[in-house]
Scaffold this motif. Sequence first.
Motif, short mmCIF file in Angstrom:
data_model
loop_
_atom_site.label_atom_id
_atom_site.label_comp_id
_atom_site.label_asym_id
_atom_site.label_seq_id
_atom_site.Cartn_x
_atom_site.Cartn_y
_atom_site.Cartn_z
N SER A 74 0.83 -1.21 0.00
CA SER A 74 0.00 0.00 0.00
C SER A 74 0.86 1.25 0.00
CB SER A 74 -0.95 0.00 1.20
OG SER A 74 -1.89 -1.04 1.09
N GLU A 128 -6.69 -8.39 -14.04
CA GLU A 128 -7.81 -7.82 -13.30
C GLU A 128 -9.12 -8.54 -13.60
OE1 GLU A 128 -9.52 -3.44 -11.98
OE2 GLU A 128 -8.09 -3.61 -13.64
N ASN A 138 -11.45 -10.38 -10.76
CA ASN A 138 -12.85 -10.05 -10.52
C ASN A 138 -13.77 -11.27 -10.62
OD1 ASN A 138 -12.23 -7.36 -10.13
ND2 ASN A 138 -12.56 -6.81 -12.28
N ARG A 166 -6.48 -5.98 -0.86
CA ARG A 166 -5.95 -4.62 -0.79
C ARG A 166 -4.61 -4.53 -1.52
NH1 ARG A 166 -6.22 -0.14 2.88
NH2 ARG A 166 -4.20 0.88 3.16
N HIS A 198 -5.11 -4.63 -5.36
CA HIS A 198 -5.55 -3.35 -5.91
C HIS A 198 -4.41 -2.33 -5.89
CE1 HIS A 198 -9.95 -4.51 -4.86
NE2 HIS A 198 -9.63 -4.90 -6.09
N LEU A 217 -2.20 -3.08 -8.87
CA LEU A 217 -2.77 -2.67 -10.15
C LEU A 217 -2.68 -1.16 -10.34
CD1 LEU A 217 -5.85 -5.06 -10.20
CD2 LEU A 217 -3.89 -5.14 -11.76
N ILE A 218 -2.96 -0.42 -9.28
CA ILE A 218 -2.87 1.04 -9.36
C ILE A 218 -1.42 1.48 -9.55
CG2 ILE A 218 -3.20 3.18 -8.05
CD1 ILE A 218 -5.65 1.81 -6.74
#
Length: 245
Positions: free
Chosen positions: A46, A198, A202, A219, A222, A225-226
């Motif tokens: 993160s 992705e 999903n 978390r 994601h 991916l970001i």
Amino acid sequence: MPAPPGYGDLVALDRQAHAGLGLVTASDHRWTAALTAVAIGLVEFSRAALDYPLAFVRRGERYDAVAVLGLRAGQNLFVEESGHWRPGAYVPAGIRLHPLCLAEIATGDSDAAPRTLVAVQADRLSATAPPLFDTTGQPTAHWASWEKLLDAAEQSRRATQAWSEALRALDLLVPFDALARPRSGEPMRVSGLHRIDENRLNKLSPETLHDWQTRHWLRAAHAHLISLENFARLMDAASTGTARA
């Protein structure tokens, strides 16, 4: 003993053999100047995703998570000419741990998992530095702070391996090339990396997604991916020679 990129010769840290010796830590990060990527732990995703593209590198049947630091071999865009890490950018735990590291050693049994031990860059041991162990081999207060970092690194290593194994087992990782046009110069391409698909992510079952959420894997997925958007920032930085905030 195989050394992580940027390290010199390693020896196993031994409280008896190294009694009375301490660590001489590097005064800056010049030793990382040729690192194009560095291992990154699950718990770091993160925070690290704010500064670096996070990707996966395939090593045999295993996938290792890395933070990408540069776009060409021997390039680290986060070390300034002064030798210091770019201000404000997150410094990965594997770099903060230097000159110690966790090393995997084959046991000789092909069916057994490698043994993990604490290793140290040999030329960083010194009799003039505050000792890690006293003359009888007992740990000192100075060792305690390093021990906390090592314990955290080992827990992170295990958690990251468990997640990457789940990614492999569920066939969620796919190879990709990062291609972008910097503000000036020719387009750049980075190959040999893997990312999470992705669409496949999903389509995981609600039960699996709930499990991933509990483990903080969702978390991290994601964040990963970001973080891939940071390739554009690296490519801009490569064209100017510095990483931008």
